[in-house]
Design a protein around this motif. Sequence first.
Motif, PDB file in Angstrom:
ATOM      1  N   LYS B  71       0.794  -1.231   0.000  1.00 45.94           N
ATOM      2  CA  LYS B  71       0.000   0.000   0.000  1.00 45.94           C
ATOM      3  C   LYS B  71       0.830   1.286   0.000  1.00 45.94           C
ATOM      4  O   LYS B  71       0.349   2.337  -0.412  1.00 45.94           O
ATOM      5  N   LEU B  74       1.195   3.847  -2.983  1.00 44.66           N
ATOM      6  CA  LEU B  74       0.020   4.399  -3.664  1.00 44.66           C
ATOM      7  C   LEU B  74      -0.190   5.858  -3.282  1.00 44.66           C
ATOM      8  O   LEU B  74      -0.042   6.232  -2.122  1.00 44.66           O
ATOM      9  N   ASP B  75      -0.550   6.675  -4.261  1.00 46.32           N
ATOM     10  CA  ASP B  75      -0.875   8.068  -3.960  1.00 46.32           C
ATOM     11  C   ASP B  75      -2.359   8.183  -3.637  1.00 46.32           C
ATOM     12  O   ASP B  75      -3.190   7.519  -4.253  1.00 46.32           O
ATOM     13  N   SER B  76      -2.677   9.002  -2.652  1.00 46.54           N
ATOM     14  CA  SER B  76      -4.085   9.205  -2.288  1.00 46.54           C
ATOM     15  C   SER B  76      -4.198  10.474  -1.471  1.00 46.54           C
ATOM     16  O   SER B  76      -3.288  10.834  -0.720  1.00 46.54           O
ATOM     17  N   ASP B  77      -5.337  11.162  -1.615  1.00 45.96           N
ATOM     18  CA  ASP B  77      -5.586  12.369  -0.818  1.00 45.96           C
ATOM     19  C   ASP B  77      -6.575  12.097   0.302  1.00 45.96           C
ATOM     20  O   ASP B  77      -7.044  13.022   0.967  1.00 45.96           O
ATOM     21  N   ALA B  78      -6.870  10.828   0.501  1.00 45.65           N
ATOM     22  CA  ALA B  78      -7.989  10.479   1.385  1.00 45.65           C
ATOM     23  C   ALA B  78      -7.654  10.562   2.881  1.00 45.65           C
ATOM     24  O   ALA B  78      -8.537  10.430   3.711  1.00 45.65           O
ATOM     25  N   PRO B 115     -10.561   4.467   2.436  1.00 46.82           N
ATOM     26  CA  PRO B 115     -10.428   3.210   1.688  1.00 46.82           C
ATOM     27  C   PRO B 115      -9.494   2.268   2.458  1.00 46.82           C
ATOM     28  O   PRO B 115      -8.576   2.744   3.140  1.00 46.82           O
ATOM     29  N   SER B 117      -7.183   0.611   1.437  1.00 50.56           N
ATOM     30  CA  SER B 117      -5.803   0.779   0.959  1.00 50.56           C
ATOM     31  C   SER B 117      -5.066   1.891   1.701  1.00 50.56           C
ATOM     32  O   SER B 117      -3.869   2.052   1.537  1.00 50.56           O
ATOM     33  N   ARG B 118      -5.787   2.658   2.509  1.00 49.95           N
ATOM     34  CA  ARG B 118      -5.134   3.704   3.314  1.00 49.95           C
ATOM     35  C   ARG B 118      -5.095   3.362   4.795  1.00 49.95           C
ATOM     36  O   ARG B 118      -4.856   4.217   5.641  1.00 49.95           O
TER      37      ARG B 118
END
Lengths: 407, 407
Positions: B71, B74-78, B115, B117-118
Motif C-alpha cells: 500500500k 500508492l498516492d491518495s488524498d484520502a 479506503p 488501501s489507506r
Amino acid sequence: MGKYPRSPLAPETFPSLPVIDGLRLATVEAGVRYPGRRDVMLAHLAPGSTMAGVFTRSATRSANVLDCQAKIGLDSDAGAAIIVNSGNSNAFTGKAGEESVAAICAAVAERTGLPASRVFTSSTGVIGERLPYDRITAKVDALAEALDAARLEEAAQAIMTTDTFPKGATVTVEIGGKPVKIVGIAKGSGMIAPDMATMLVYIFTDAKIARADLQPMLTRLTDKTFNCITVDSDTSTSDTLLLGATGTSGVNVTGHAAFEDALHSVMLDLAHQVVKDGEGASKFVTVRVTGAASDADARTHALSIANSPLIKTAIAGEDPNWGRVVMAIGKSGAAADRDRLTIRFGDILVAENGWVSPGYREDQGASYMKNQSLTIHADIGLGQGQATIWTCDLTHGYISINADYRS
Amino acid sequence: MGKYPRSPLAPETFPSLPVIDGLRLATVEAGVRYPGRRDVMLAHLAPGSTMAGVFTRSATRSANVLDCQAKIGLDSDAGAAIIVNSGNSNAFTGKAGEESVAAICAAVAERTGLPASRVFTSSTGVIGERLPYDRITAKVDALAEALDAARLEEAAQAIMTTDTFPKGATVTVEIGGKPVKIVGIAKGSGMIAPDMATMLVYIFTDAKIARADLQPMLTRLTDKTFNCITVDSDTSTSDTLLLGATGTSGVNVTGHAAFEDALHSVMLDLAHQVVKDGEGASKFVTVRVTGAASDADARTHALSIANSPLIKTAIAGEDPNWGRVVMAIGKSGAAADRDRLTIRFGDILVAENGWVSPGYREDQGASYMKNQSLTIHADIGLGQGQATIWTCDLTHGYISINADYRS
C-alpha cells in the motif's frame, strides 16, 4: 581450570587412548599465568613423521599461527615437535609475539636436535599481553627429559583454559589386516565459531601417508567437523589443528577410505566435545537444514539459527519457541519462502505451510525441550541443499564466565 | 510491561510532544494478550496527508508488513490510519495472518470512511500464534470515538512489548520563518538488528511534502539511524517505520536541508532509545570504525564488534578487554592488518602498532569502563572508510528476559 563446574554435557571419563609408536609427550608447570597447574605440553614425533595443519583465517591471527603456517608446507624427514602453552595467547603482541615464538622454537630445537623449522608452537589464553616466554624456555630441559608415550590425558589437561574437562578421542581401524591407531586431544570452550572452530587440536596416528595426501584430507574433514560448530559466533586468533602421522604402523593408508572415515570420526568426536564444553552450555544442539536452494544457503540458514541469541536463550529456558527459528531463517539472507518451510524439533512436526502444524501441541514441544541433546530441523522446501551445524545454548553461565574472564 | 525493571539507561521522563494538526490518536484495552493494559493504538491522519515507510527485509516477514508494503507506494488524498497491536506479531500464521490484516483494515476503513488501501497495520509480540483479531475489530468504534490530538505518550505505551519505557522524540524546526513540527514514537527492545532496526516506529509531521520526495529521504535517513543499531543481531519479522506528513503547517519543506536534519535528529534519538532499552542493557556503546578500506568494510568491522558476545559480556563486566576488539576485527572478513590497527576506549589510546600502546595502563581502561556510556574506536589504518554503530552490553538480564519470554 576448576574455576567453573564441569559441564553437565561432559563425557563421564576421559577415554583410554592407546600409545602411538614414535610419539612421546610431556607436560610441566611453567607458571605462565595459572598457578599450581601444568600449563605447557611438548609432543615429540619421531623422524619420518608427516605433518599437516589447518589454521584460523582471522586477519589478526597470532604470531604462533603465522609461524606454523610458514612451516607446515615444508617436507622433512627429521621428525617434529609441538609445544603448547595455556594462559596467554601471544596474540596481538606485535614484534614481541614473533620474538617469543622464535625463542621457544630455538630452545626446543636445540634440546631435541630438530631444525627450528620442525618445531610448531601454539599459545592459548588472554590476548594482548606479552608472553613471558622465558618461563617456558626454562622448562624445555625438564619437558624433554619427561617425554613418554603415555601422557595424552596430561597433555589434554595442560592446554585447557576455560575448558571444564579435558577432551580426547580415539579410533583404531584395520587396514590390510593390520591396526592403524588415531588419537586426538583438543581444547576449546568459548570464542568458538567457524572458521575454523576456535580451538587447539592435536591429532596423532601411526599411519603411513605422504603430506601431499594427508593435507587435503585434513582440510576436507575440517570442513565437515570443526568448521561446523559454533558456541558464540566469535572466532579466535589462535585456532590451530595439527596432525602428525608417525608411519610406525607400517601401513600405508593412502587411498583407503576406512582411514579417512576413522579420522573423520575422531575429529567429529572432538568437535562435539568442544561444543559440549561451550561456556555455560547446558544443552547440545544439532541444527539440520535441508531443502535449501544450495548447500551454501543451507549452511547460512543453519548458522543463522545456531548463532541466534534469541534461539539459544529459548533453548536454555526449555521454551519450544519455533517462531524464533522462523525469524532466524528470515534474517539469514539466504533464499527462503515463509509458506514452504517445515520445522521439526526432533521427530515432532512443529510448523509447515507457513504456520504451526495442525497436529502440534505445545506440551509436546515443551516436553521435548527438556532433553539434554536436541535437534532442530528446518526444511526450506526450495531445493536439495543441506548442512548440519552443532551448537549449544546461551545461559547465565556464559555471561558469568565472560564478564569476568580476566579478573 | 512492568515485568522487568526500567532500564538504567532510560531517559528520566517521556518528552513533551507537541500537537500535530491533522493527527489524532487513541488507545484501548483490547486484551490481545496482556491483561490490564492498553494494547492497541489507532492513529488517524487528515485528508491530504503524505505517507512513507521502510520495512524489514526478512524473508519471513509478517502479513502486516507485506500488506503495508503493497500500500505504501500508492498516492491518495484520502488521509490515512495506522492501527497497531502489541502482544501478538501475527507473523508466520499462514493464511490466517492475511485474514487478520484484511479484517482489521476493513473494520477501520468502515468506521473512518477511509479506503482499506489507506489503512496500515502493525502487530508486535509473539510469533506463530493466531492473532485474535476480533478482539481488535470489536474495539474500533471505541478507538474512533476516543481519537484526540494529545495522546502520543499513551500510544507509545500501547505498542510496548518487553520495552521498559515508552519512547518518544520531537524537534521543531523553523523554515521560512514558520515552525514545522516532527514527533515520533517507537517500540523495540530485543530482536534488534539491521536491517532495519527491529522495531515499530511512527513519525508524524505537519510538514508539506510530496511522497516522491519524502520516501527517498526516509530511506536515506534510516540507513544512518535505525540501520546502525544492534542489540542482539537478531532481526524481527515485523520491522516497520511509517511516516505521515499532514501538511497542516502549510510549509513546503521540499529541498530544505533543515527539515531533513530535524527528521534525522528525531530518528537518531528514537534509535538510541531503542538501544538504551536493549533487553538487559546496562551500558550504551558507540562503536566507531575509521580508516577502513571502504565504508562497507568499516560497517562490517563495526557490526562484528557490536555483535560480538565476548565484547558485549566484557563491557557488562566493565573489563577493558581490548584483545576481544582485535579478535572481532580479525574475524569480520573485511580487510585489516594486525600491525596498523589503533584502538581507543573514549579518548584513551589503548593499542597501536600491533600491540598495547606503551602509555596505556590497565587501570585507565578499567576506570573508563565504569561509565554508563562508552565509545570504542578502532582505526583500521588502511583507508578512508568509516561507520558508526550503536549497541548495548550483554548481561544476565538478557538471558533472564529471553529464556522465559513466553512462559
